[in-house]
Design a protein around this motif. Structure first.
Motif, short mmCIF file in Angstrom:
data_model
loop_
_atom_site.label_atom_id
_atom_site.label_comp_id
_atom_site.label_asym_id
_atom_site.label_seq_id
_atom_site.Cartn_x
_atom_site.Cartn_y
_atom_site.Cartn_z
N LEU A 24 0.77 -1.12 0.10
CA LEU A 24 -0.01 -0.07 0.11
C LEU A 24 0.82 1.32 0.12
O LEU A 24 0.62 2.07 -0.71
CB LEU A 24 -1.04 -0.08 1.35
N ARG A 25 1.99 1.20 0.79
CA ARG A 25 3.02 2.31 0.82
C ARG A 25 3.65 2.71 -0.37
O ARG A 25 3.72 3.79 -1.00
CB ARG A 25 3.73 2.22 1.87
N SER A 26 3.90 1.50 -1.20
CA SER A 26 4.72 1.63 -2.41
C SER A 26 3.87 1.96 -3.46
O SER A 26 4.26 2.95 -4.17
CB SER A 26 5.25 0.18 -2.86
N GLY A 27 2.75 1.45 -3.31
CA GLY A 27 1.53 2.20 -4.46
C GLY A 27 1.42 3.56 -4.41
O GLY A 27 1.03 4.15 -5.35
N ALA A 28 1.11 3.94 -3.07
CA ALA A 28 0.92 5.43 -2.91
C ALA A 28 2.22 6.22 -3.18
O ALA A 28 1.94 7.38 -3.61
CB ALA A 28 0.45 5.39 -1.26
N VAL A 62 5.42 9.92 -7.93
CA VAL A 62 6.74 9.59 -8.89
C VAL A 62 6.40 9.70 -10.24
O VAL A 62 6.87 10.53 -11.38
CB VAL A 62 7.45 8.61 -8.53
N ALA A 63 5.24 8.89 -10.76
CA ALA A 63 4.90 9.01 -12.20
C ALA A 63 4.46 10.25 -12.65
O ALA A 63 4.84 10.68 -13.68
CB ALA A 63 3.65 7.67 -12.31
N ALA A 64 3.58 10.80 -11.91
CA ALA A 64 2.90 12.09 -12.29
C ALA A 64 4.09 13.17 -12.19
O ALA A 64 4.18 13.91 -13.29
CB ALA A 64 2.19 12.76 -11.14
N ALA A 65 5.08 13.22 -11.16
CA ALA A 65 5.95 14.08 -11.37
C ALA A 65 7.16 13.96 -12.65
O ALA A 65 7.59 14.84 -13.21
CB ALA A 65 7.07 14.18 -10.28
N THR A 66 7.33 12.84 -13.17
CA THR A 66 8.11 12.28 -14.40
C THR A 66 7.64 12.49 -15.67
O THR A 66 8.16 12.74 -16.60
CB THR A 66 8.80 11.03 -14.21
N THR A 67 6.17 12.69 -15.60
CA THR A 67 5.58 12.83 -16.97
C THR A 67 4.67 14.19 -17.14
O THR A 67 4.70 14.43 -18.35
CB THR A 67 4.36 11.80 -17.25
N PRO A 113 13.11 5.94 -11.95
CA PRO A 113 12.81 5.86 -10.62
C PRO A 113 11.23 5.33 -10.56
O PRO A 113 10.89 4.45 -9.54
CB PRO A 113 12.66 7.25 -9.95
N GLU A 114 10.26 5.54 -11.36
CA GLU A 114 9.10 4.89 -11.45
C GLU A 114 9.10 3.47 -11.44
O GLU A 114 8.18 2.73 -11.03
CB GLU A 114 8.11 5.76 -12.24
N LEU A 115 10.01 2.96 -12.55
CA LEU A 115 10.12 1.64 -12.62
C LEU A 115 10.51 0.83 -11.88
O LEU A 115 10.20 -0.26 -11.30
CB LEU A 115 10.81 1.50 -14.18
N ALA A 116 11.72 1.43 -11.13
CA ALA A 116 12.28 0.67 -9.74
C ALA A 116 11.25 0.55 -8.61
O ALA A 116 11.05 -0.17 -8.00
CB ALA A 116 13.49 1.64 -9.52
N LEU A 117 10.40 1.77 -8.38
CA LEU A 117 9.19 1.49 -7.44
C LEU A 117 8.31 0.53 -7.94
O LEU A 117 7.64 -0.23 -6.89
CB LEU A 117 8.60 2.92 -7.26
N ALA A 118 8.09 0.58 -9.21
CA ALA A 118 6.90 -0.47 -9.87
C ALA A 118 7.52 -2.02 -9.37
O ALA A 118 6.90 -2.83 -9.16
CB ALA A 118 6.73 -0.26 -11.23
N CYS A 119 8.78 -1.94 -9.49
CA CYS A 119 9.47 -3.18 -9.34
C CYS A 119 9.32 -3.79 -7.88
O CYS A 119 9.02 -5.09 -7.53
CB CYS A 119 10.76 -3.47 -9.92
N ARG A 120 9.67 -2.76 -7.07
CA ARG A 120 9.50 -3.03 -5.57
C ARG A 120 7.98 -3.30 -5.21
O ARG A 120 7.79 -4.33 -4.57
CB ARG A 120 9.97 -1.98 -4.86
N LEU A 121 7.03 -2.83 -5.83
CA LEU A 121 5.80 -2.98 -5.56
C LEU A 121 5.34 -4.27 -6.07
O LEU A 121 4.49 -5.30 -5.29
CB LEU A 121 4.81 -1.91 -6.09
N THR A 122 5.70 -4.78 -7.26
CA THR A 122 5.56 -6.01 -7.79
C THR A 122 5.88 -7.12 -7.07
O THR A 122 5.54 -8.11 -6.70
CB THR A 122 6.35 -6.17 -9.30
N MET A 123 7.23 -7.17 -6.55
CA MET A 123 7.81 -8.17 -5.54
C MET A 123 7.04 -8.04 -4.23
O MET A 123 7.12 -9.21 -3.62
CB MET A 123 9.19 -7.76 -5.34
N GLY A 124 6.63 -7.10 -3.72
CA GLY A 124 6.08 -6.93 -2.45
C GLY A 124 4.45 -7.75 -2.76
O GLY A 124 4.23 -8.45 -1.75
N ILE A 125 3.85 -7.39 -3.74
CA ILE A 125 2.50 -8.28 -4.06
C ILE A 125 2.84 -9.90 -4.30
O ILE A 125 2.19 -10.43 -3.79
CB ILE A 125 1.80 -7.80 -5.21
N ALA A 126 4.01 -10.11 -5.05
CA ALA A 126 4.23 -11.46 -5.07
C ALA A 126 4.66 -12.30 -3.76
O ALA A 126 4.31 -13.29 -3.56
CB ALA A 126 5.45 -11.60 -6.00
#
Length: 199
Positions: free
Chosen positions: A150-154, A159-164, A178-191
């Motif tokens: 939940l924290r990573s998703g928030a 980050v995605a808004a700031a980069t685009t 940085p948004e892809l690195a966060l997305a990877c961490r989020l993905t591994m957390g969900i897994a």
């Protein structure tokens, strides 16, 4: 995770892609960022290997001991680098300590269950004893990963808004996003959350 092996294959593919992207990140950034990316790549590939359905490749019982030993070393490494002397921000290393310890825990549970057989639960198609884990420890890890996800998703949305938005797009390689690195961490957390649910 319960039912057909398809969920195991999907989880394996997701973790393998995440681990591959983390390997790309090891080529750029500071030494601290590369160290973090290496730890995340190990976690991604380890989770992918653990999620391979047993119908495809049934690991020998001693294989779970190898997983446990490998991630015990990773946990000790994360503990070593979490000291303030090595890292200005030791939050990532503490998270890797929790993740590596969770992998050791799951590998030990799988080894005790024999890594196969007629258990009621499956992890990527590998049978597990219905009460294979310690309920309190499993529950604490589930709470940790639920909060982490939940924290990573928030954190990912700003980050995605700031980069685009707001200005011309900045040219950056795939490994420096940085948004892809966060997305990877989020993905591994969900897994990890999904894998812990099977205990």
């Amino acid at each position: 995770m319960h039912g057909p092996a398809m969920s195991g294959w999907l989880l394996m593919a997701l973790c393998a892609v995440t681990g591959s992207y983390c390997l790309l990140r090891t080529r750029t950034g500071s030494e601290e960022e590369r160290r973090t990316a290496r730890a995340e790549a190990l976690m991604g590939f380890g989770m992918a290997a653990m999620a391979v359905p047993a119908a495809a490749v049934a690991p020998p019982t001693w294989g779970w001991g190898v997983y446990a030993a490998l991630f015990a070393v990773a946990a000790l490494r994360a503990l070593w680098f979490s000291r303030p002397r090595f890292s200005r921000s030791n939050g990532h290393h503490l998270h890797h300590l929790v993740g590596s310890s969770a992998m050791v825990y799951m590998a030990v549970v799988m080894a005790r269950a024999g890594g196969g057989g007629h258990g009621a639960h499956t992890m990527g198609g590998h049978s597990m004893a219905a009460a294979g884990g310690i309920p309190l420890l499993t529950g604490l890890l589930l709470v940790y990963y639920a909060v982490y996800v939940l924290r990573s998703g928030a954190r990912l949305v700003p980050v995605a808004a700031a980069t685009t938005g707001g200005g011309p797009p900045v040219a950056a390689g795939w490994a420096a996003r940085p948004e892809l690195a966060l997305a990877c961490r989020l993905t591994m957390g969900i897994a990890m959350f999904a894998m812990l649910l099977t205990l």
